[in-house]
Enzyme design. Structure first.
Site, mmCIF file in Angstrom:
data_model
loop_
_atom_site.group_PDB
_atom_site.id
_atom_site.type_symbol
_atom_site.label_atom_id
_atom_site.label_comp_id
_atom_site.label_asym_id
_atom_site.label_seq_id
_atom_site.Cartn_x
_atom_site.Cartn_y
_atom_site.Cartn_z
ATOM 1 N N LYS A 1 0.832 -1.210 0.000
ATOM 2 C CA LYS A 1 0.000 0.000 0.000
ATOM 3 C C LYS A 1 0.866 1.261 0.000
ATOM 4 O O LYS A 1 0.523 2.253 -0.626
ATOM 5 C CB LYS A 1 -0.965 -0.006 1.191
ATOM 6 C CG LYS A 1 -2.085 -1.020 1.018
ATOM 7 C CD LYS A 1 -3.146 -0.890 2.080
ATOM 8 C CE LYS A 1 -4.277 -1.889 1.807
ATOM 9 N NZ LYS A 1 -5.279 -1.946 2.864
ATOM 10 N N LYS B 1 -4.657 -10.168 -5.739
ATOM 11 C CA LYS B 1 -5.939 -10.460 -5.078
ATOM 12 C C LYS B 1 -6.976 -9.390 -5.405
ATOM 13 O O LYS B 1 -6.624 -8.232 -5.661
ATOM 14 C CB LYS B 1 -5.748 -10.578 -3.566
ATOM 15 C CG LYS B 1 -5.450 -9.286 -2.850
ATOM 16 C CD LYS B 1 -5.709 -9.373 -1.355
ATOM 17 C CE LYS B 1 -5.687 -7.944 -0.793
ATOM 18 N NZ LYS B 1 -6.422 -7.739 0.421
ATOM 19 N N LYS C 1 -10.547 -3.901 -2.563
ATOM 20 C CA LYS C 1 -11.421 -2.741 -2.769
ATOM 21 C C LYS C 1 -10.645 -1.443 -2.946
ATOM 22 O O LYS C 1 -11.190 -0.469 -3.457
ATOM 23 C CB LYS C 1 -12.464 -2.625 -1.660
ATOM 24 C CG LYS C 1 -11.950 -2.515 -0.262
ATOM 25 C CD LYS C 1 -13.128 -2.436 0.698
ATOM 26 C CE LYS C 1 -13.002 -3.351 1.881
ATOM 27 N NZ LYS C 1 -11.796 -3.129 2.685
#
Ligand code: AQP
Length: 326
Positions: free
Chosen positions: A111, A192, A195
């Site tokens: 991230k 994966k 969202k």
């Protein structure tokens, strides 16, 4: 009776991965255990999110959790920020975790690599997650595969705290489903479904209408071969579809693979199975969405119950580490 805890970030639209990797197993766990499920709104602050959107998504998340089948009479369903002990314990745990441990977290690395500005909270998030779990003296944490590493850290932190300051926390273990633990993006089957990654055609939303689900599954990326086989390394797209079919219908992946001669029929069956799985949830969510007052009431009752359970653990941890009481 085991104590079970898990949480979800209200950071975007929930998807099939959240449902198969986590929610479905939360519902399965609710009957026989003491279960706490939490919308972890504080975790959503680790990435930039509009305040109004966060408020809306927090309630919407609770709607979905009720729609998938959590029974608020049986489980404690609440919002993380409504129970102050989460952040209070997180600080104690941050002061026992090390920079080295947190730097190794792959979610942080992934991230952080995506954003320009990396928030300190994104780095320390696993300590807050450890607090979320340890506050409730939890035995089992049903999660998807991507959360295994955070669970290992939680265990390490708990064991270290218990050894240094005396027995305080139950050491929890992750329970990860055999199938559906890592649902892959339909357009990028090497990563994966997530969202916070913008992949509208690769992500099946729990609330997608049947037409959207059909379209996304029919356009899923496969490979240049024609043989249907389960081989996640070599054939990630086809294997993902087989896993979705297996988990939605209860048929084994190998057995499902043997049934098909081409990708077209496989995709049609996966699309039908996913529509059948999600349609009742979508209908229930629409019903619940028309009475948000009731959802807020459920969350308020849940927060009161959660506070009652969390307060003694926090007090014990604070005492053990050397803080005085007011
Ligand atoms: N693709 C997935 N397959 C199986 N399980 C998954 N989970 C998430 N993605 C998949 C599981 O869903 C639960 C809630 O996760 P989360 O939303 O709190 O955070 P996450 O794991 O980081 O999921 P996302 O969708 O990628 O969210 P963002 O993008 O906001 O971080 C967890 O049990 C997780 O394992």
């Amino acid at each position: 009776m085991a104590t079970v805890f898990s949480g979800v970030q209200p950071s975007g639209d929930f998807h099939l991965g959240n449902y198969l990797g986590a929610f479905r197993n939360w519902v399965a766990a609710q009957g026989d255990n003491e279960a706490y499920f939490c919308v972890v709104d504080l975790h959503a602050l680790t990435l930039d999110i509009d305040p109004e959107e966060l408020r809306r998504r927090t309630i919407d998340s609770a709607v979905i959790l009720l729609a998938v089948g959590l029974d608020p009479e049986v489980v404690t369903l609440f919002v993380q920020s409504h129970v102050a002990e989460h952040t209070r314990l997180a600080w104690l745990l941050e002061c026992t975790a090390t920079m080295g441990e947190l730097s190794r977290m792959t979610q942080y690395k992934e991230k952080a690599a995506r954003g320009e500005m990396v928030r300190v909270g994104l780095f320390t998030y696993p300590a807050l997650m450890a607090a979320d779990i340890l506050l409730y003296q939890v035995d089992e944490v049903p999660v998807g595969d991507d959360q295994r590493q955070h669970l290992e850290l939680t265990r390490d932190v708990a064991i270290r705290f218990n050894n240094r300051y005396g027995p305080t926390f139950t050491v929890p273990r992750a329970t990860v489903p055999k199938l559906g633990a890592r649902v892959m993006d339909l357009q990028h089957p090497e990563r994966k479904m997530s969202k916070s990654v913008d992949s509208p055609m690769g992500t099946v939303g729990i609330l997608d209408d049947p037409g959207e689900v059909q379209r996304k599954v029919m356009r899923a990326v496969t490979d240049a071969e024609t043989t249907v086989a389960y081989d996640p390394e070599r054939k990630p797209g086809v294997s993902n579809l087989l896993e979705l079919l297996a988990v939605a219908t209860g048929v084994g992946v190998e057995q499902a693979a043997g049934t098909y001669r081409g990708y077209g029929q496989l995709k049609r069956d996966v699309a039908d199975a996913v529509v059948a799985l999600l349609s009742p949830i979508r209908e229930r969510a629409l019903e619940l969405g028309s009475d948000l007052g009731e959802v807020e009431r459920i969350l308020s009752v849940g927060a009161a119950r959660a506070r009652e359970a969390a307060a003694p653990t926090y007090a014990a941890a604070a005492r053990a580490i050397g803080l005085t009481s007011p």
